[in-house]
Scaffold this motif. Sequence first.
Motif, short mmCIF file in Angstrom:
data_model
loop_
_atom_site.label_atom_id
_atom_site.label_comp_id
_atom_site.label_asym_id
_atom_site.label_seq_id
_atom_site.Cartn_x
_atom_site.Cartn_y
_atom_site.Cartn_z
N LEU A 259 0.60 -1.40 0.20
CA LEU A 259 -0.18 0.03 -0.04
C LEU A 259 0.78 1.14 0.15
O LEU A 259 2.03 1.31 0.61
CB LEU A 259 -0.93 0.12 1.15
N ASP A 260 0.49 2.23 -0.70
CA ASP A 260 1.02 3.59 -0.78
C ASP A 260 0.43 4.61 0.12
O ASP A 260 0.92 5.36 0.48
CB ASP A 260 1.10 4.23 -2.12
N TYR A 261 -1.05 4.28 0.22
CA TYR A 261 -1.61 5.30 1.27
C TYR A 261 -2.76 4.35 1.90
O TYR A 261 -3.12 3.48 1.52
CB TYR A 261 -2.68 6.32 0.16
N VAL A 262 -3.33 5.06 3.01
CA VAL A 262 -4.42 4.63 3.62
C VAL A 262 -5.56 5.47 3.72
O VAL A 262 -5.28 6.60 3.89
CB VAL A 262 -3.65 4.20 4.97
N GLU A 309 -3.27 10.38 11.90
CA GLU A 309 -1.89 10.58 11.83
C GLU A 309 -0.84 9.75 12.83
O GLU A 309 0.03 9.28 12.49
CB GLU A 309 -1.47 12.13 11.67
N GLN A 310 -1.13 9.93 13.93
CA GLN A 310 -0.46 9.43 15.10
C GLN A 310 -0.40 7.56 14.81
O GLN A 310 0.50 7.07 15.08
CB GLN A 310 -1.08 9.59 16.49
N VAL A 311 -1.72 7.22 14.40
CA VAL A 311 -1.66 5.84 14.34
C VAL A 311 -0.91 5.12 13.12
O VAL A 311 -0.28 4.31 13.27
CB VAL A 311 -3.19 5.41 13.90
N SER A 317 5.27 3.07 9.05
CA SER A 317 5.01 3.00 7.50
C SER A 317 5.44 4.40 6.90
O SER A 317 5.00 5.33 7.80
CB SER A 317 3.45 2.36 7.36
N ASN A 318 5.54 4.37 5.78
CA ASN A 318 5.59 5.78 5.04
C ASN A 318 4.22 5.93 4.23
O ASN A 318 4.43 7.20 3.39
CB ASN A 318 6.95 5.68 4.05
N ALA A 319 3.47 5.53 4.39
CA ALA A 319 2.16 5.40 3.65
C ALA A 319 1.58 6.86 4.03
O ALA A 319 1.46 7.24 5.11
CB ALA A 319 1.21 4.34 4.13
N ARG A 360 1.82 14.24 5.95
CA ARG A 360 1.22 12.97 6.11
C ARG A 360 -0.20 12.76 5.15
O ARG A 360 -0.41 12.00 4.21
CB ARG A 360 0.61 12.42 7.40
N VAL A 361 -0.86 13.91 5.21
CA VAL A 361 -2.02 13.78 4.25
C VAL A 361 -1.61 14.28 2.95
O VAL A 361 -1.10 15.76 2.59
CB VAL A 361 -3.19 14.93 4.79
N LYS A 362 -1.95 13.24 1.96
CA LYS A 362 -1.37 13.35 0.56
C LYS A 362 -2.55 13.50 -0.26
O LYS A 362 -2.50 14.04 -1.64
CB LYS A 362 -0.58 12.20 0.09
#
Length: 509
Positions: A259-262, A309-311, A317-319, A360-362
């Motif tokens: 995965l790249d994002y969550v 973000e903390q989770v 992970s770098n996701a 983090r938010v992309k």
Amino acid sequence: MDRRDFLKQAALAATAQTALRAASASAIVVDPRPLFEISPLLYMQFMEPLGATDSSVEASWDYDTDDWRQDFVDITRSLSPGAMRFGGLFSRYYHWREGVGPAARRPWMRNYVWGGKETNRVGTHEFVDFCRRVGAEPFYCVNFLSDGEARYRSTHEGNRTGDAREAADWVTYANDPDSRERKANGAAQPLNLKLWQIGNETSYSNVCFTKAESIARTIEFAKAMKERDRSIRLIGWGDRGRGESYWASDLLKQAGQYLDYVAIHMMGQSPRRRDTVLKGAHYQGNPEQAWQELLELADNVERRVTEFEQVVSATGSNAGIAITEGHLSISSNASPILHEWLSAAYHARSLNIYQRHGERVKIATAADFNGTRWTNTAVMLPVPRGKSYLMPVGVISRLFKVHNGTHGVSVRTTPSGLDIAASRSENRVWLHVANLEYRSAVEASLAVEGHTITGGRVFEIAPEDLRAAVTQDEPHTFEPVERSVHAGPAPTWRFPAGSVSAVELEISA
């Protein structure tokens, strides 16, 4: 030093400190050092066929010209979305092959969640074409075995679930240069769909997959899809539900390599006060309370983003975080307050929150994309004809997306009442400023540490009446006004009550 001189020096120092604190309290001071790259996908939009509930996609198509409505294309291009997502709950029963091939041969389908039927006139090729015209990266939410919802396995129209092979076939169809199926449908060149989402709101209902089932299926889908094209980027479902913790923690620990994002969704903002005025038209009798209540709802956005973000960070992970749906619906998806500038502070603050958390938010959105009846949208489509126009959230999204830098920077000091996100590109600094004060203007000096401001511009939306509204008859109510910022060591600017502004500052060392 005798006692008299000591007291005199102490008094002078105290006066200087008081003056410094007063200056800081009324100053916007930016640290221009780049902190993170702002994702080009950050200001995204989300399109979903909504059947009889809101003919959003069908109303976007001009059957006279057999093409997208030109007014819709034009307004979306001005909105400048970084990405465009197609899917939502609709994905649970969508078979992509029903939306390719000759339009006259495509089967109609029942819209199980939103009612009515969809023609499938807008399929993969049409959606990708639209995204290319407006400059957005297209991506789909795949049919993830209906997110585990069993009822779609045996409908009157047959099995509406989609398995990992169906999702992988879609990747091949879109991206394989040698896909015979795509070429047979008139597209010799690949569509190059590189971003895909697996799972949509899977955690919100006990009729869907459990967390363990969802993670196992995510791995299955990711493997199958990446076997067809290893360059694709995948978004997995990580929100919480059913009284559980966020799924992202276990998802990234077990499936993070794929995965790249969550994903998380940011909506369902319900009034919290017992004496709320946000339901129905009660806000019209007390607009100032409505303004304050909406700001309280924005506090929840900050809390949720920070928690998530903390989770994600705790997993190592770098996701990136993908907020693939987010809108202000209050108690329903059609509320008259969303036509009015009263909703502006919530929307501006939410978008600022996403950008401030841009390390983090992309991917993020503050609205559903388009609609004819729902008001929680960025674009409103008059039907059967007329010119599409931007709702307040759309106007603000456009303002912040168009006037923005490439890297996030920090704001050292912020005057009370202002909410600010800052960015930079080379010798320019941008400020997205929302004055959260309902009645008071805020005057502030502007400074960039280590640099001189040599000039600039402010693009300001500042209605005199915060109950001003946008309508089909008055579509340009909230057009920004451009003003100049004078050069100087600390030029000042007055932000009117309830205003939203994009400030562009030119700087030199």
